[in-house]
Write an enzyme that holds these catalytic residues in place. Structure first.
Site, PDB file in Angstrom:
ATOM      1  CG  ASP A  34      -2.053   0.972   1.160  1.00 34.64           C
ATOM      2  OD1 ASP A  34      -1.883   2.075   0.604  1.00 34.64           O
ATOM      3  OD2 ASP A  34      -3.146   0.642   1.656  1.00 34.64           O
ATOM      4  CB  THR A  69      -6.331   2.504   0.386  1.00 31.51           C
ATOM      5  OG1 THR A  69      -5.122   3.185   0.713  1.00 31.51           O
ATOM      6  CG2 THR A  69      -6.188   1.029   0.723  1.00 31.51           C
ATOM      7  CG  ASP A 192      -1.178   4.423   3.048  1.00 34.38           C
ATOM      8  OD1 ASP A 192      -1.269   5.241   2.115  1.00 34.38           O
ATOM      9  OD2 ASP A 192      -1.949   4.442   4.038  1.00 34.38           O
ATOM     10  CG  HIS A 196      -0.843   8.768   5.224  1.00 36.73           C
ATOM     11  ND1 HIS A 196      -1.454   9.761   4.482  1.00 36.73           N
ATOM     12  CD2 HIS A 196      -1.353   7.600   4.778  1.00 36.73           C
ATOM     13  CE1 HIS A 196      -2.295   9.215   3.629  1.00 36.73           C
ATOM     14  NE2 HIS A 196      -2.255   7.894   3.780  1.00 36.73           N
ATOM     15  CG  ASP A 239      -2.933   1.337  -2.673  1.00 37.38           C
ATOM     16  OD1 ASP A 239      -1.707   1.568  -2.611  1.00 37.38           O
ATOM     17  OD2 ASP A 239      -3.679   1.458  -1.685  1.00 37.38           O
ATOM     18  CG  HIS A 240      -2.504   5.225  -2.921  1.00 37.55           C
ATOM     19  ND1 HIS A 240      -1.555   5.751  -2.067  1.00 37.55           N
ATOM     20  CD2 HIS A 240      -3.350   4.508  -2.138  1.00 37.55           C
ATOM     21  CE1 HIS A 240      -1.817   5.371  -0.827  1.00 37.55           C
ATOM     22  NE2 HIS A 240      -2.901   4.605  -0.834  1.00 37.55           N
ATOM     23  CG  HIS A 337      -3.157   8.527  -0.787  1.00 38.42           C
ATOM     24  ND1 HIS A 337      -4.480   8.151  -0.795  1.00 38.42           N
ATOM     25  CD2 HIS A 337      -2.639   8.059   0.381  1.00 38.42           C
ATOM     26  CE1 HIS A 337      -4.759   7.474   0.298  1.00 38.42           C
ATOM     27  NE2 HIS A 337      -3.655   7.401   1.044  1.00 38.42           N
TER      28      HIS A 337
END
Length: 402
Positions: A34, A69, A192, A196, A239-240, A337
């Protein structure tokens, strides 16, 4: 004309499948890390992902809009853009149920009515290919009344460690052939979270990226030690991506939106506004010249975003520029994101190797809706109709026909 093209495409697929089915049955493992931005493998040391690339395929993949996500993991599973599969953001207002869907709310998250389309595990199982899934979005929900053959409920209080997830994947591959899943999907929440907290360019993110790289090395080496190693395709993707944000780059929505204009405001990057009768133009005019955001009437969202037909999207959509926030409560995080998939910060890693992939092949950029038809080809099954196109990714595989 469109019908004729669809029939030709379907005929082509059956031709491809006929050739493919003549080869030995292979197994496919797909891992999602992720928030693994495409250039993390250039910013940080990732020797194991580099070795996977050398043995197979290296590419950059565009997420679907919005680059978040839940929308994108479900896109990877279905081959449909979020506008078509219904999970249009990590949170959104549903005017039919009059409820706010949120990935963190078990009432809505676990309701199969929100999940449209057909995930690849259902397509596979309908055609005799068994599946083993570890925490992929949607896999613990009875979509169309169906679960994967093997799955786990995603419970934050009792999640397997990453090492245990790898053990589970290997246990699938070590089963007797008649019990072995043809499709194995595994999800990991990082990098992920650290992206963040610390931003994409940071020592902390680098450490987590290197840890994940080492895990992919363990996975690769353990697969290579199996008697069936030559029949396993491994895909590592995401995913991103992640962009830097701060509290200085904020557009305060309260300066422009009046409460009496709006029925519901929901979502970040993008934000959907369901306007009250007679106030749609007021909202649009108040925002259209504001710097660092794009505002669209729903039917005027740029076509390349493939967004705006779902009734779960407001009649006004506001998208902040990459790295900016449109909110009344600025996040103090250092990374975010959800921005345009054409922003390099949102694009993601793709690595793959195995008997069906070319060796040492550097592919161009492709879109994540194409993962579904790619998986269908690898599994030798006929895909459902989706937004993905196999011809955009066929150059990366050892293709039996032109």
């Amino acid at each position: 004309m469109n019908k004729r093209l669809s029939l030709l495409a379907l005929a082509g697929w059956f031709c491809i499948l006929l050739f493919a089915q003549q080869s030995e049955k292979n197994y496919t493992v797909i891992v999602s890390l992720d928030g693994f931005r495409w250039d993390y493998a250039e910013m940080y040391e990732t020797p194991h992902l580099d070795r996977i690339a050398a043995r197979g395929v290296k590419a950059t993949m565009l997420p679907s809009y919005p680059a978040s996500t839940f929308p994108n993991h479900y896109t990877l599973a279905t081959g449909l853009v979020p506008d078509h599969h219904g999970i249009v953001n990590n949170s959104f207002w549903d005017p039919v149920t009059q409820l706010r869907y949120s990935m963190g709310d078990s009432l809505t998250r676990n309701n199969p009515d929100y999940y449209l389309g057909e995930p690849i595990w259902i397509t596979a199982q309908k055609q005799g290919v068994s599946t083993g899934i570890t925490y992929w979005v949607g896999s613990d929900i009875p979509i169309k009344g169906v679960f994967p053959d093997s799955y786990l409920f995603y419970d934050n209080s009792n999640l397997l460690s990453y090492e245990e997830r790898i053990d589970r994947t290997l246990a699938f591959l070590e089963r007797p052939e008649e019990e072995r899943p043809g499709l194995i999907m595994m999800y990991m929440e990082e990098p992920d979270g650290v992206g963040h907290r610390s931003g994409p360019v940071s020592e902390q993110t680098g450490q987590v990226v290197q840890y994940l790289d080492s895990l992919m090395g363990v996975l690769k080496d353990r697969i290579d030690a199996l008697p069936i190693a030559g029949r396993v395709n491994l895909i590592v993707t995401s995913d991103h991506g992640m962009a830097d944000i701060n509290t200085e780059r904020v557009v305060d929505m309260d300066l422009y939106l009046k409460p009496e204009w709006c029925e519901v405001i929901d979502g970040r990057a993008p934000t959907s506004v369901f306007s009250k009768p007679g106030y749609r133009d007021s909202i649009y005019l108040a925002l259209k010249d504001v710097p660092h955001i794009q505002v669209w009437k729903k039917e005027e969202i740029p076509a390349e975003l493939n967004y705006g037909t779902s009734d779960r999207i407001g009649d006004i959509v506001i998208a902040p520029d990459t790295g900016w926030q449109f909110t009344d409560r600025p996040s103090t995080s250092k990374g975010a994101h959800g921005f345009s998939p054409f922003s390099p910060e949102m694009q993601v890693i793709f690595r793959a190797y195995g008997p069906d992939f070319k060796e040492g092949y550097k592919s161009g950029t492709f879109v994540n809706v194409d993962i579904y038809p790619l998986l269908a080809w690898l599994l030798r099954i006929t895909p459902e109709q989706t937004d993905g196109r196999f011809e955009r990714v066929k150059q990366m595989i050892k293709f039996p026909i032109d």
